[in-house]
Enzyme design. Structure first.
Site, PDB file in Angstrom:
ATOM      1  N   LYS A  15      -1.695  -4.277   6.718  1.00 10.50           N
ATOM      2  CA  LYS A  15      -2.573  -3.229   7.301  1.00 10.50           C
ATOM      3  C   LYS A  15      -4.174  -3.979   7.581  1.00 10.50           C
ATOM      4  CE  LYS A  15      -0.375   0.730   4.948  1.00 10.50           C
ATOM      5  NZ  LYS A  15      -0.558   0.973   3.619  1.00 10.50           N
ATOM      6  N   GLN A  29      -2.344   0.588  -2.446  1.00 10.69           N
ATOM      7  CA  GLN A  29      -0.992   1.036  -1.957  1.00 10.69           C
ATOM      8  C   GLN A  29      -0.062   0.979  -3.325  1.00 10.69           C
ATOM      9  OE1 GLN A  29      -0.171   0.384   1.014  1.00 10.69           O
ATOM     10  NE2 GLN A  29       2.006   0.297   0.543  1.00 10.69           N
ATOM     11  N   ASP A  69      -5.926   7.057   3.197  1.00  9.33           N
ATOM     12  CA  ASP A  69      -5.123   8.011   3.437  1.00  9.33           C
ATOM     13  C   ASP A  69      -5.141   8.985   2.649  1.00  9.33           C
ATOM     14  OD1 ASP A  69      -2.666   5.592   3.139  1.00  9.33           O
ATOM     15  OD2 ASP A  69      -3.722   4.973   0.915  1.00  9.33           O
TER      16      ASP A  69
END
Ligand code: GUN
Length: 292
Positions: free
Chosen positions: A52, A96, A119
């Site tokens: 990412k 994450q 997200d």
């Protein structure tokens, strides 16, 4: 059978976003900025976060990586997220997952400002998605939607069988594909570990989305001739011939399933790279919302 080349499409999408960044900078706008929070040293999570950050560099985004040991407390993480919320330069925040078991993932997810939740895991974004309102879509379902769209795969009236009901993939993709949109207008069957007669249900599918996390779970005998198969699995299986000691395998027995399909995603190089492109799209959207 045609391969759905997620790797190539991800590069195309990232190039498109890169051009948007150049245009924004030429207009005197701020460079989009993504913050990633990584806890502990789960090798898969480290790999994903590194990918990412690298994508940000390639596209021309700023990125900030905050790393914590797996001893970090929930409160410390929540405070770190709140500081990122308050940081005027940051457009998007991702934490994450998974987090260590002593931390309530929901508490940390809910600490992220919905406007920076690229997200799409915050209940506000999930609720807006369910109602069909503008929202950040979770990266993997969004990547699958872009894949179906760019390959012009017919979805209206099709029977889509989703295998796996996770909050990150199965549940949101089932909602997105049942909406009155393109891609969408599918008749969706959401299956899971307690589903009976899964093979018979899959044999009725025009589109199968496998997101169960078990290598080679979907067999050739489950596939109707001409079906579209989207494999979300990224399973690490032992392979002594590899330097890393493992190789990646999908949820679908690709070798035997692929000859029966009209379209299928490979693993690696299918859905995985698209999740990165989807996250970048969301970050670009978050950045643009400053100016609209
Ligand atoms: N863990 C597995 N998939 C994801 C994802 O899309 N985002 C984050 N933050 N964590 C994940």
């Amino acid at each position: 059978m045609q391969l759905l080349d997620g790797k190539q499409l991800s590069l195309t999408l990232q190039n498109e976003i890169g051009l948007e960044v150049k245009e924004a900078i030429a207009l005197g706008r701020k460079r989009p900025h993504l913050a990633a929070v990584l806890v502990g040293n789960n090798p898969a999570s480290e790999t994903y976060v590194n990918s990412k950050i690298k994508a940000c560099e390639n596209i021309g985004f700023r990125s900030t990586l905050l790393q914590f040991t797996d001893q970090v407390s929930q409160q410390e993480l929540v405070v770190a997220v709140q500081q990122l919320n308050d940081n005027e330069d940051i457009d998007g925040i991702l934490v994450q997952l998974p987090l260590p078991s002593h931390i309530d993932e929901e508490k940390v997810t809910e600490a992220i400002s919905p406007a920076k939740d690229v997200d799409g895991f915050h209940p506000v974004n999930i609720g807006r998605m369910v109602k069909g309102l503008a929202s950040f879509l979770p990266a993997t379902p969004y990547g699958i939607i872009m894949l179906l769209e760019r390959y012009k795969i017919a979805t209206e009236g099709k029977h889509c069988v989703v295998i796996g009901r996770s909050n990150i993939v199965g549940t949101p993709v089932s909602i997105l594909l049942s909406r009155n949109t393109y891609p969408g207008n599918c008749t969706v069957t959401l299956t899971h570990s307690k589903t009976k007669h899964l093979k018979d249900i899959c044999l009725q599918a025009d589109i199968i989305i496998a997101a169960i996390g078990k290598p080679d779970f979907v067999k050739a005998e489950w596939i109707r001739e001409g079906a579209v198969v989207i494999d979300v699995g990224i399973n690490r299986v032992v392979d002594a011939s590899k330097k890393s000691g493992y190789r990646l395998k999908g949820d679908v027995d690709f070798e035997n399933v692929s000859p029966k399909c009209s379209f299928i995603t490979p693993v690696p190089g299918g859905v995985g790279p698209l999740t990165i492109a989807a996250l970048m799209k969301n970050t670009m959207t978050a950045s643009k919302s400053r100016y609209s």
